[in-house]
Design a protein around this motif. Structure first.
Motif: not given
Ligand code: SF4
Ligand code: SF4
Length: 292
Positions: A66, A75-76
């Motif tokens: 990340i 949170g997706v």
């Molecule tokens: S999906 Fe949303 S919570 Fe997950 S890394 Fe991407 S921006 Fe961050």
């Protein structure tokens, strides 16, 4: 693609590997064979040959990292991860648990803010070990997960791919026990599957499950009953008949086979004239007819 024959069995401990290694020794006299041990959580074919695994290569999968500078805490990623490998802290920050990650990339594609980058991690190894026993020579490809790793499919796929890359015209696949996705992946593309079972209630139950899986995959099945004499075979024969699978061999409960394990030589080498060895020879010669 090589002609693929699988040795499988719903239940663990039925003697699947014994059947696979003995068949391999005989088949390698006639064909350019590769034996693939795809029981990646507990591969043991090399143990039955007393062979040291050789030519190690890592199995890598994708591991998401990340980029917290870009992450909006939406949170997706955690919602699309079906293995629970992404947890979200109380502050809303996603956090990856590598051991639970299957490397499927769903989070990578789903992140709307490009906040996930692709990393790599090693989940196990494949080996390609030259086996030479009596007049038989062939390559044993082994897949092995690292201790504590939970996702077997990527390791099975990697080992199967490596086995296909080895020179040869026939691939004998020793699957893991059970009927899960790793077994289905190992079986996929097989011309025929030899299902090893034993005459016990649990053997019968698991035989039924694996025969159903083979029906679904459209793979012809032959049943080999191991340790005959420890229970009634009537229900085994009935279940095999229900799936149009023939009983292709019966291996008696035998001290000689145990002795052959200890000696590190398959029974067809250890006691080639024994009744036990003749079961494997006739099975191999029928297989050669089918794939001719
Ligand atoms: S999906 Fe949303 S919570 Fe997950 S890394 Fe991407 S921006 Fe961050
Ligand atoms: S790669 Fe797949 S399993 Fe791993 S964290 Fe992302 S969604 Fe979950």
């Amino acid at each position: 693609m090589k002609t693929r024959i699988a040795v499988t069995g719903g239940k663990g401990g039925t003697g699947k590997s014994t059947v696979a290694v003995n068949l391999a020794v005989i088949l390698a006299l006639e064909r350019n064979l590769v034996l693939a041990d795809l029981d990646v959580e507990c591969p043991n074919d090399h143990v039955l040959f007393k062979a040291e695994l050789a030519n190690k290569k890592p199995i890598e999968t994708m591991l998401p990292f990340i980029s917290y500078g870009k992450c909006t805490k939406c949170g997706v990623c955690a919602r699309v991860c079906d293995t629970g490998a992404i947890i979200v802290t109380r502050e809303g920050l996603p956090f990856v648990l590598p051991r639970l990650c299957s490397g499927c990339r769903a989070c990578y594609y789903a992140c709307p803010y490009d906040a996930i980058v692709e990393g790599r991690r090693i989940i196990g190894y494949t080996y390609a070990t030259p086996i030479s026993t009596g007049s038989s020579k062939f390559t044993l490809v082994t897949g092995m997960l690292r201790e504590g790793e939970e996702h077997t499919p990527p390791a099975v796929i990697a080992a199967k791919r490596r086995a296909e890359e080895e020179p040869g015209d026939m691939l004998l696949i020793d699957t893991s026990a059970g009927t899960g996705s790793s077994v289905a992946i190992a079986l996929e593309g097989s011309k025929l599957a030899i299902v090893v079972t034993e005459p016990t209630p649990l053997g019968l139950h698991d035989l039924s499950l694996i025969l159903e899986l083979l029906d679904m995959l459209g793979i012809e099945a032959w049943v080999v009953v191991n340790r005959t004499g420890i229970g009634s075979e009537d229900k085994i024969a009935e279940e095999a008949g229900r799936h149009n699978a023939e009983i292709a061999g019966r291996i008696p409960y035998s001290r000689l086979i145990v002795e052959s394990y200890v000696s590190g030589r398959p029974i067809v080498e250890y006691r080639p004239q024994s009744p036990e060895a003749s079961v494997f020879r006739s099975l191999a010669s029928r297989l050669l007819e089918v794939i001719a």
